[in-house]
Design a protein around this motif. Structure first.
Motif, PDB file in Angstrom:
ATOM      1  N   THR A   1       0.809  -1.213   0.000  1.00 19.55           N
ATOM      2  CA  THR A   1       0.000   0.000   0.000  1.00 19.55           C
ATOM      3  C   THR A   1       0.844   1.265   0.000  1.00 19.55           C
ATOM      4  OG1 THR A   1      -1.838  -1.132   1.097  1.00 19.55           O
ATOM      5  CG2 THR A   1      -1.759   1.271   1.305  1.00 19.55           C
ATOM      6  N   ILE A   2       1.995   1.255   0.697  1.00 19.69           N
ATOM      7  CA  ILE A   2       2.836   2.465   0.722  1.00 19.69           C
ATOM      8  C   ILE A   2       3.740   2.555  -0.498  1.00 19.69           C
ATOM      9  CG2 ILE A   2       2.798   2.519   3.249  1.00 19.69           C
ATOM     10  CD1 ILE A   2       5.801   1.680   3.134  1.00 19.69           C
ATOM     11  N   GLY A   3       3.617   1.607  -1.428  1.00 23.70           N
ATOM     12  CA  GLY A   3       4.345   1.690  -2.688  1.00 23.70           C
ATOM     13  C   GLY A   3       5.682   0.997  -2.717  1.00 23.70           C
ATOM     14  N   LEU A   4       6.052   0.304  -1.633  1.00 28.17           N
ATOM     15  CA  LEU A   4       7.378  -0.311  -1.605  1.00 28.17           C
ATOM     16  C   LEU A   4       7.466  -1.519  -2.524  1.00 28.17           C
ATOM     17  CD1 LEU A   4      10.180  -0.256  -0.510  1.00 28.17           C
ATOM     18  CD2 LEU A   4       9.386  -1.375   1.568  1.00 28.17           C
ATOM     19  N   PHE A   5       6.417  -2.324  -2.574  1.00 30.29           N
ATOM     20  CA  PHE A   5       6.407  -3.495  -3.449  1.00 30.29           C
ATOM     21  C   PHE A   5       5.763  -3.151  -4.787  1.00 30.29           C
ATOM     22  CE2 PHE A   5       6.204  -6.681   0.321  1.00 30.29           C
ATOM     23  CZ  PHE A   5       7.574  -6.569   0.486  1.00 30.29           C
ATOM     24  N   ASP A   6       6.328  -3.690  -5.846  1.00 24.99           N
ATOM     25  CA  ASP A   6       5.725  -3.600  -7.170  1.00 24.99           C
ATOM     26  C   ASP A   6       4.768  -4.785  -7.315  1.00 24.99           C
ATOM     27  OD1 ASP A   6       5.012  -3.633  -9.825  1.00 24.99           O
ATOM     28  OD2 ASP A   6       7.048  -3.400 -10.593  1.00 24.99           O
ATOM     29  N   PRO A   7       3.468  -4.546  -7.457  1.00 20.52           N
ATOM     30  CA  PRO A   7       2.521  -5.678  -7.497  1.00 20.52           C
ATOM     31  C   PRO A   7       2.766  -6.630  -8.649  1.00 20.52           C
ATOM     32  CG  PRO A   7       1.447  -3.625  -8.144  1.00 20.52           C
ATOM     33  CD  PRO A   7       2.792  -3.250  -7.591  1.00 20.52           C
ATOM     34  N   ALA A   8       3.325  -6.132  -9.742  1.00 19.30           N
ATOM     35  CA  ALA A   8       3.546  -6.992 -10.905  1.00 19.30           C
ATOM     36  C   ALA A   8       4.862  -7.752 -10.828  1.00 19.30           C
ATOM     37  CB  ALA A   8       3.512  -6.160 -12.184  1.00 19.30           C
ATOM     38  N   ALA A   9       5.799  -7.302  -9.973  1.00 15.79           N
ATOM     39  CA  ALA A   9       7.129  -7.907  -9.925  1.00 15.79           C
ATOM     40  C   ALA A   9       7.349  -8.750  -8.681  1.00 15.79           C
ATOM     41  CB  ALA A   9       8.201  -6.812  -9.993  1.00 15.79           C
ATOM     42  N   PHE A  10       6.332  -8.882  -7.827  1.00 16.46           N
ATOM     43  CA  PHE A  10       6.485  -9.647  -6.588  1.00 16.46           C
ATOM     44  C   PHE A  10       6.842 -11.097  -6.911  1.00 16.46           C
ATOM     45  CE2 PHE A  10       4.823 -11.937  -2.840  1.00 16.46           C
ATOM     46  CZ  PHE A  10       5.442 -11.216  -1.826  1.00 16.46           C
ATOM     47  N   ALA A  11       7.838 -11.632  -6.168  1.00 17.42           N
ATOM     48  CA  ALA A  11       8.320 -13.005  -6.392  1.00 17.42           C
ATOM     49  C   ALA A  11       8.736 -13.205  -7.845  1.00 17.42           C
ATOM     50  CB  ALA A  11       7.270 -14.028  -5.998  1.00 17.42           C
TER      51      ALA A  11
END
Length: 683
Positions: free
Chosen positions: A378-388
């Motif tokens: 939510t705070i933008g740290l993770f890229d939802p498309a690049a996770f794992a």
């Protein structure tokens, strides 16, 4: 010539493979299959085979760590177990110790024992504290025990007799008779697991060992069969809680040695990283999907816990184990830890976890409760498309919706609520890190801070800044680092035995004879001759006269009394802040750590080709750093293409397949020659 390691965690199962000929590294990560963990292991092997070209028939070494033992205990899914003990000691397990960790809680209760009273049996026999037989075992008393165990459907029996640590003859005799009468039942004797005094602790250890032994044997049996079907026919090793490895057969004899199997792999890896960087003091943190675990490495060696208590908390006594376990503090604060409001409307994080099924809300697998992973997304740290590595996309809207259900009652926005979740997890981790440093007499500012786990690097820089550490180190493959660490571990065995004497020159001379006997036993354990490359390190447990408990002090057989006395005073002062040089000293025990020299994973220099600042830049992402800073634009870099030995200023985001690292404003990040990402405060 491929060395392979697999680690089963509460949420994910990890794999690392290393080709000794080419230096090629294989990695894989998948969800843990909780019904049968061996399926998850085989899934990661298949992934590495189909995606990266792993050749199973060329695997010559396999190390495995996991949660089979700890899960069986914490979830109470072990087998029905009986305990046979000396007449008059049937209730030792239930009586325990009189001390209460929660001193002023008058409603406290003792932990529930794993062997009910109706399955605890007494035998007439007696040995004195010197090992002299006072009464031979009444072998006629075994028949009713066998009959009762058969009627109750017992699958395992522990045998623990008074003073068997000094003379195990009676235990052997009765254990052999029980095994002969019930060949389908697992029988283990306390002297095979612990040769230390204190009856409650010995009874607890053998009861728990018996409780999980059939579980581990079945699991390893399934795993071995699955590995052989996959054409992986090589020596199989298990990661032990002492930071070393043992064969599967050795582990099945003493399954409790695997109680902290996975976390110890990470500690072994942190030792290897510290050695490479020239850092003798390392503070290690692993933040996985379910828990956060931390440990301290001093003078290049992991610290062992001499009073390990399973499930111990500040208000709960837990279950003592007389086995060497790397000193690890574990808390329920991982990526999957669930955030909730307590009865007073206060925000809590953990210890409940969403696990792998259904997982965090953003996984889109049915989970609706907000977690730390959802907050980081939510705070933008993770890229939802690049996770794992892009194989496991996340849903931002599901994460925001879950956190929004907390934000309303808290009277804040979704971003503020997400950051509050992270702040509470952060505070919990700081407290745990201080337990292994400040409360052990060590200053975290003297240590390098090695951080791993899928969620660890995202939180590392803030934690390191607050602790004032020398440097923050994100090692290679941080999201699967415990598995990587297993490739850095060597075969190891620890022997401890009670040995009483007043400290004197003569006592140290006799102790040297005992040390030589233990060294011979270690060589036999490894199945090697006296010329084998086995390194032996000794420590002596001692105390001031009149004390109840002692401290471990380093000792070399043959050293003079003045040298050891000074080492003991120093160890006591570090543990208790004082020394009493005029008080007599008593020896209470001897500890041997034996390691068999073996091949471990190397840390070769990285190839600088294809690395550059422009080459590594993959984009930019805004990260919410709080009300004061708001949304801060952060350049995003691929770790695999960052230039070597070049200090890059924050803020920035460093991405890789298994994790994401945030470098804060005022910090610099540099990839050193072997690939570790080293972050320091600028200036």
């Amino acid at each position: 010539m491929i060395r392979l390691a697999t680690d089963v965690g509460g949420t994910f199962t990890d794999l690392v493979g290393y080709d000794e000929r080419t230096g090629e590294v294989y990695t894989a990560k998948g969800l843990t299959t909780t019904d049968d963990q061996s399926r998850g292991v085989m899934d990661t092997i298949e992934t590495a085979q189909t995606r990266d070209g792993l050749r199973p028939d060329e695997v010559t070494f396999l190390a495995h760590g996991g949660t089979t033992v700890i899960n069986a205990i914490t979830e109470r899914t072990g087998v029905k177990t009986a305990l046979v003990t000396t007449r008059g000691f049937r209730d030792v397990l239930e009586i325990g110790r009189g001390n209460r960790p929660d001193l002023y809680n008058l409603r406290t209760r003792s932990p529930e024992v794993f062997v009910p009273r109706e399955l605890r049996f007494e035998i007439d026999e007696r040995m004195d504290a010197a090992g002299t037989v006072l009464r031979a075992p009444d072998m006629d008393g075994i028949a009713p025990v066998v009959e009762a165990c058969r009627a109750a459907g017992v699958e395992a029996i522990g045998v623990v007799f008074l003073h068997s640590y000094i003379n195990p003859a009676h235990e052997r005799q009765v254990a052999d008779a029980l095994a002969a009468a019930m060949p389908d039942v697992t029988v283990c004797a306390s002297h095979e697991i612990s040769r230390q005094w204190r009856e409650f602790e010995r009874s607890s250890t053998v009861a728990l060992n018996a409780y999980v032994q059939p579980i581990l044997r079945r699991y390893f049996g399934r795993l071995e069969a699955a590995l052989q079907d996959r054409q992986i026919a090589c020596p199989y090793y298990a990661m032990q809680s002492n930071g070393g490895i043992s064969t599967f057969d050795q582990a099945m004899d003493s399954p409790l040695t695997l109680v902290e199997s996975g976390p110890s792999g990470g500690v072994a890896g942190a030792v290897r990283i510290g050695d490479h960087l020239g850092e003798e003091n390392v503070l290690y943190l692993d933040v996985g999907g379910t828990t956060a675990k931390c440990s301290l490495i001093t003078e290049g060696r992991a610290v062992l816990n001499t009073t390990y208590r399973l499930e111990h908390t500040r208000t709960w006594p837990g279950y003592p184990l007389q086995l060497p376990v790397v000193d690890i503090v574990e808390i329920g604060a991982g990526g999957g830890s669930i955030a909730s409001l307590d009865a007073r409307g206060g925000l809590r994080v953990g210890p409940r976890s969403a696990g792998s099924d259904p997982g965090p809300a953003s996984y889109g697998r049915g989970g609706t409760e907000p977690t730390v992973t959802d907050a980081l997304l939510t705070i933008g740290l993770f890229d939802p498309a690049a996770f794992a590595g892009g194989s496991f996309p996340l849903d931002v809207e599901l994460a925001r919706a879950a956190i929004g259900r907390l934000a309303g009652p808290l009277g804040v926005g979704v971003e503020q609520a997400a950051l509050a979740i992270i702040e509470i997890a952060h505070a919990n981790m700081i407290n745990a890190l201080k337990l292994v440093t400040v409360q052990r007499g060590h200053d975290p500012r003297d240590a390098a801070f090695v951080v791993s786990g899928g969620a660890g690097p995202a939180l590392a820089t803030r934690l390191g800044r607050d602790l004032g550490v020398r440097a923050i180190v994100i090692p290679p493959h941080p999201g699967i680092f415990s598995a990587w660490g297993m490739l850095a571990a060597e075969p190891r065995v620890d022997f401890r035995k009670t040995w009483f004497a007043d400290l004197s020159t003569d006592a140290l001379s006799r102790l040297s004879d005992s040390a030589e006997e233990m060294r011979t036993e270690a060589l036999t354990h490894f199945g090697r001759g006296t010329e084998a490359p086995v390194s032996c390190t000794f420590a002596v447990e001692a105390r001031y006269a009149g004390q109840e408990h002692g401290v471990m002090a380093p000792w070399t057989p043959g050293e003079d009394i003045a040298t050891f006395t000074d080492a003991f005073h120093t160890a006591h002062e570090r543990a208790y802040t004082f020394r009493l040089p005029e008080t007599g000293v008593e020896i209470t025990g001897l500890h041997l750590e034996a390691r068999l020299a073996g091949t471990t994973i190397t840390m070769a220099d990285m190839d600088p080709a294809g690395r550059g600042l422009d080459d590594s830049r993959t984009g930019q992402r805004d990260v919410w750093l709080g009300d004061a800073d708001g949304w801060v634009p952060c350049p995003v870099h691929a770790r695999a293409r960052l230039p070597l030995n070049t200090a890059l200023p924050g803020p920035m985001i460093v991405e890789e397949d298994t994790t994401t690292t945030l470098v804060l404003p005022g910090q610099t990040a540099e990839v050193e020659r072997a690939g570790s990402l080293v972050i320091r405060e600028a200036g």
